[in-house]
Design a protein around this motif. Structure first.
Motif, PDB file in Angstrom:
ATOM      1  N   LEU A 442       0.831  -1.200   0.000  1.00 12.86           N
ATOM      2  CA  LEU A 442       0.000   0.000   0.000  1.00 12.86           C
ATOM      3  C   LEU A 442       0.869   1.255   0.000  1.00 12.86           C
ATOM      4  O   LEU A 442       0.505   2.269  -0.610  1.00 12.86           O
ATOM      5  CB  LEU A 442      -0.949   0.001   1.194  1.00 12.86           C
ATOM      6  CG  LEU A 442      -2.053  -1.066   1.198  1.00 12.86           C
ATOM      7  CD1 LEU A 442      -3.046  -0.799   2.320  1.00 12.86           C
ATOM      8  CD2 LEU A 442      -2.770  -1.130  -0.137  1.00 12.86           C
ATOM      9  N   VAL A 443       2.008   1.187   0.686  1.00 13.34           N
ATOM     10  CA  VAL A 443       2.938   2.317   0.674  1.00 13.34           C
ATOM     11  C   VAL A 443       3.439   2.567  -0.747  1.00 13.34           C
ATOM     12  O   VAL A 443       3.477   3.707  -1.232  1.00 13.34           O
ATOM     13  CB  VAL A 443       4.120   2.062   1.635  1.00 13.34           C
ATOM     14  CG1 VAL A 443       5.164   3.153   1.486  1.00 13.34           C
ATOM     15  CG2 VAL A 443       3.625   1.992   3.075  1.00 13.34           C
ATOM     16  N   SER A 444       3.820   1.481  -1.456  1.00 17.12           N
ATOM     17  CA  SER A 444       4.269   1.619  -2.842  1.00 17.12           C
ATOM     18  C   SER A 444       3.147   2.130  -3.737  1.00 17.12           C
ATOM     19  O   SER A 444       3.359   2.984  -4.612  1.00 17.12           O
ATOM     20  CB  SER A 444       4.774   0.266  -3.372  1.00 17.12           C
ATOM     21  OG  SER A 444       5.901  -0.180  -2.660  1.00 17.12           O
ATOM     22  N   LEU A 445       1.970   1.617  -3.516  1.00 13.68           N
ATOM     23  CA  LEU A 445       0.831   2.026  -4.320  1.00 13.68           C
ATOM     24  C   LEU A 445       0.524   3.505  -4.100  1.00 13.68           C
ATOM     25  O   LEU A 445       0.216   4.243  -5.052  1.00 13.68           O
ATOM     26  CB  LEU A 445      -0.390   1.170  -3.962  1.00 13.68           C
ATOM     27  CG  LEU A 445      -1.607   1.230  -4.877  1.00 13.68           C
ATOM     28  CD1 LEU A 445      -1.229   0.868  -6.303  1.00 13.68           C
ATOM     29  CD2 LEU A 445      -2.702   0.291  -4.371  1.00 13.68           C
ATOM     30  N   LEU A 446       0.633   3.944  -2.876  1.00 11.61           N
ATOM     31  CA  LEU A 446       0.392   5.348  -2.563  1.00 11.61           C
ATOM     32  C   LEU A 446       1.456   6.235  -3.209  1.00 11.61           C
ATOM     33  O   LEU A 446       1.159   7.318  -3.741  1.00 11.61           O
ATOM     34  CB  LEU A 446       0.371   5.541  -1.048  1.00 11.61           C
ATOM     35  CG  LEU A 446      -0.201   6.851  -0.510  1.00 11.61           C
ATOM     36  CD1 LEU A 446      -1.636   7.038  -0.956  1.00 11.61           C
ATOM     37  CD2 LEU A 446      -0.109   6.871   1.010  1.00 11.61           C
ATOM     38  N   ARG A 447       2.703   5.767  -3.184  1.00 10.18           N
ATOM     39  CA  ARG A 447       3.802   6.556  -3.746  1.00 10.18           C
ATOM     40  C   ARG A 447       3.676   6.708  -5.263  1.00 10.18           C
ATOM     41  O   ARG A 447       3.870   7.790  -5.818  1.00 10.18           O
ATOM     42  CB  ARG A 447       5.145   5.903  -3.412  1.00 10.18           C
ATOM     43  CG  ARG A 447       6.360   6.677  -3.965  1.00 10.18           C
ATOM     44  CD  ARG A 447       7.661   5.918  -3.743  1.00 10.18           C
ATOM     45  NE  ARG A 447       7.837   5.563  -2.337  1.00 10.18           N
ATOM     46  CZ  ARG A 447       7.952   4.307  -1.888  1.00 10.18           C
ATOM     47  NH1 ARG A 447       7.908   3.288  -2.754  1.00 10.18           N
ATOM     48  NH2 ARG A 447       8.113   4.057  -0.612  1.00 10.18           N
ATOM     49  N   GLU A 470      -6.240   2.432   6.623  1.00 10.71           N
ATOM     50  CA  GLU A 470      -6.726   3.772   6.983  1.00 10.71           C
ATOM     51  C   GLU A 470      -5.857   4.858   6.346  1.00 10.71           C
ATOM     52  O   GLU A 470      -6.376   5.848   5.816  1.00 10.71           O
ATOM     53  CB  GLU A 470      -6.733   3.917   8.500  1.00 10.71           C
ATOM     54  CG  GLU A 470      -7.728   3.014   9.204  1.00 10.71           C
ATOM     55  CD  GLU A 470      -7.545   3.002  10.714  1.00 10.71           C
ATOM     56  OE1 GLU A 470      -8.392   2.413  11.407  1.00 10.71           O
ATOM     57  OE2 GLU A 470      -6.541   3.588  11.196  1.00 10.71           O
ATOM     58  N   LEU A 471      -4.529   4.671   6.407  1.00 12.85           N
ATOM     59  CA  LEU A 471      -3.614   5.658   5.833  1.00 12.85           C
ATOM     60  C   LEU A 471      -3.818   5.795   4.330  1.00 12.85           C
ATOM     61  O   LEU A 471      -3.846   6.915   3.791  1.00 12.85           O
ATOM     62  CB  LEU A 471      -2.169   5.262   6.134  1.00 12.85           C
ATOM     63  CG  LEU A 471      -1.081   6.186   5.573  1.00 12.85           C
ATOM     64  CD1 LEU A 471      -1.171   7.558   6.237  1.00 12.85           C
ATOM     65  CD2 LEU A 471       0.305   5.575   5.780  1.00 12.85           C
ATOM     66  N   PHE A 472      -3.975   4.666   3.662  1.00 14.71           N
ATOM     67  CA  PHE A 472      -4.166   4.707   2.212  1.00 14.71           C
ATOM     68  C   PHE A 472      -5.475   5.410   1.870  1.00 14.71           C
ATOM     69  O   PHE A 472      -5.524   6.249   0.963  1.00 14.71           O
ATOM     70  CB  PHE A 472      -4.146   3.302   1.629  1.00 14.71           C
ATOM     71  CG  PHE A 472      -4.160   3.278   0.135  1.00 14.71           C
ATOM     72  CD1 PHE A 472      -2.981   3.335  -0.579  1.00 14.71           C
ATOM     73  CD2 PHE A 472      -5.358   3.228  -0.571  1.00 14.71           C
ATOM     74  CE1 PHE A 472      -2.981   3.347  -1.964  1.00 14.71           C
ATOM     75  CE2 PHE A 472      -5.372   3.232  -1.953  1.00 14.71           C
ATOM     76  CZ  PHE A 472      -4.185   3.290  -2.649  1.00 14.71           C
ATOM     77  N   ALA A 473      -6.558   5.040   2.577  1.00 14.14           N
ATOM     78  CA  ALA A 473      -7.858   5.653   2.310  1.00 14.14           C
ATOM     79  C   ALA A 473      -7.813   7.159   2.533  1.00 14.14           C
ATOM     80  O   ALA A 473      -8.460   7.930   1.812  1.00 14.14           O
ATOM     81  CB  ALA A 473      -8.925   5.016   3.191  1.00 14.14           C
TER      82      ALA A 473
END
Length: 513
Positions: A442-447, A470-473
């Motif tokens: 999810l961190v990579s996806l967000l970046r 939660e962070l991603f949303a």
């Protein structure tokens, strides 16, 4: 309350409804205004609204245009037809009705259908789904058709004896689905040549979508149907071992010329014959789905003859799909001399264990592969066997916007991160059942895709922590749908979803008929 368990979805539309303020000054809200309020409420609010007062209950029923009735199976329950008749008397403006019942005695399905036909809403119905355990008879269907002649969509679980002549009395019907679920369906005595002497033009049906499940090669009377389905745009066969009147009805090819989409699901005994006929007759086909059946030879011939016109190719063929097919897909556009913008846009592969990284790489390097916008490699172990494959595909398929890697259980965060560095325009990614993934993905996806992603499926990914979700949303700016289990729905996530207008929940939304 009525003895039958039911749910309804309030919706607008429909003429002839009560107008004016029925309660005068003693009513806080007039009828019309209340009905507009009901129209805007979510379906889950309807049961609470119905408990406010008798007036609200009556107005809610009048405002309801879509209803599902689930009839009880209890032996001491009232007859199903009587229950349906009583309930439908309160809903005169329905346009869509679903009736679900279990343990229905033989003949009760006919009574339920006739009760629907006698209801005040019958002439308004455009969608009817009748899903009892027992079959409906052609006699009851013939009797009901005049009353429900406005139907545009009809779904039945079984018709016995099998007959389709009654379809001629539904002049508006565009979509028909028959799940021939009865263990033994009797013949109606019609032969494959039984066409009652009418010409094809005179007897043509308006059907554009047709789904048949459980048709056997020995079932009679299908020729009558095929000869009248010249307007079909979408055809689905499920769990069929034939198309009636013999392994493949002589009239079947006549309904293929105008097809845009063909689906063959678990039809191994007849899949080859249908694919070969489609190769010869489906000149306008843009979408093909084949699950669990079909020889490699028949599929190869189809791709060679019709592959250049396909927009969507969806295959679940563990033993029948090879690299040769991928090579043929990539070669067809060059062979036909078509521009890449008019070629294959969606390639979906499930459980295709015989394809290799070489086959996928060769496809990605062609004009066809470069034009693919949607790629699914669901439960395809080539994703886990071939190091760097996903990164290569991401680099080569520059137009890729949707990717589904569901049920590749050993897929790692590192592989996802490397792929995403080359896929910066994704709007939809499905990682359902990828149990090896953690919050790092999810961190990579967000970046890499946090500014573009709209749909994310991370259901059945137990190693992804709630905090990461939660962070991603919170930070994904364009996200509008997240598919997860209810157990991951924290109060904080619910608050984020409400604040951002984000749909969060199970995969149930994705299901369709």
């Amino acid at each position: 309350m009525a003895p039958t368990s039911f749910r309804h979805a309030a919706a607008g539309g429909g003429g002839g409804r009560p107008a004016g303020c029925s309660g005068g000054l003693d009513a806080a809200l007039c009828d019309d205004l209340l009905q507009e309020v009901f129209r805007l409420l979510p379906p889950a609010a309807s049961p609470a609204v119905s408990l406010v007062s008798r007036r609200w209950l009556a107005l809610l029923r009048v405002a309801t245009s879509s209803l599902t009735l689930r009839l009880p199976a209890s032996s001491d329950a009232p007859p199903a037809a009587a229950t349906v008749a009583v309930l439908l008397s309160h809903y005169p403006y329905l346009s869509a009705l679903t009736v679900v019942s279990t343990a229905v005695p033989a003949g009760d399905a006919d009574s339920v259908l006739l009760a629907v036909a006698a209801a005040p809403c019958a002439a308004r119905l455009s969608v009817l789904r009748l899903l009892p355990d027992s079959p409906v008879s052609p006699t009851a269907l013939l009797a009901a058709c005049p009353a429900v002649s406005s139907l545009t969509s009809l779904h039945l679980t079984a018709v016995r004896p099998l007959s389709f002549h009654w379809l001629a009395f539904l002049p508006c019907l565009k979509s028909f689905a028959l799940v021939n679920s009865a263990a033994s369906v009797d013949s109606d005595g019609s032969s494959s040549d039984d066409d009652d002497g009418q010409g094809e033009a005179a007897g043509a049906l308006p059907l554009e979508r047709l789904s048949l499940c459980g048709i056997r090669s020995s079932d009679r009377g299908l020729g009558w149907l095929w000869r009248r389905c010249g307007s079909l745009k979408w055809l689905q066969l499920r769990a069929c071992d034939g198309t009636g009147d013999r392994p493949v009805s002589l009239a079947f090819a006549g309904c293929l010329a105008g097809l845009l989409a063909l689906e063959l699901r678990a039809c191994r005994p007849v899949a080859d014959r249908v694919l070969l006929l489609a190769a010869d007759h489906c000149r306008t086909l843009t979408s093909l789905l084949v699950y669990d059946g079909g020889s490699s030879e028949a599929l190869h011939r189809f791709i060679h003859q019709r592959g250049a016109g396909l927009h969507t190719l969806d295959l679940r063929l563990p033993l029948d799909l090879h690299n040769d097919h991928l090579h043929a897909i990539g070669a067809e556009q060059i062979h036909r001399g078509q521009a890449a913008t008019h070629g294959l846009a969606a390639l979906r592969l499930q459980s295709c264990v015989l394809i290799t990284g070489d086959g996928l790489r060769s496809l990605a390097q062609t004009a066809t592969g470069a034009g693919i916008e949607e790629l699914a490699l669901v439960s395809c172990d080539v994703v886990e066997r071939e190091t760097g494959l996903l990164t290569f595909l991401g680099q080569s398929m520059r137009r890729l916007r949707r990717i589904d890697l569901s049920y590749n259980e050993t897929l790692s965060d590192k592989v996802i991160g490397a792929m995403l560095s080359s896929c910066r325009n994704l709007i939809d990614i499905r990682l359902r059942g990828c149990r090896g993934l953690t919050g790092g993905s999810l961190v990579s996806l967000l970046r890499h895709c946090g500014q573009s992603l709209e749909i994310l499926d991370i259901s059945r990914c137990p190693s992804i922590a709630v905090g990461n979700v939660e962070l991603f949303a919170q930070r994904a700016t364009r996200l509008n749908r997240m598919i997860i289990e209810e157990s991951v729905m924290s109060e904080e996530l619910k608050a984020i979803a409400q604040r951002k207008g984000l749909k969060v929940g199970s995969l149930a939304w994705e299901e369709s008929f």
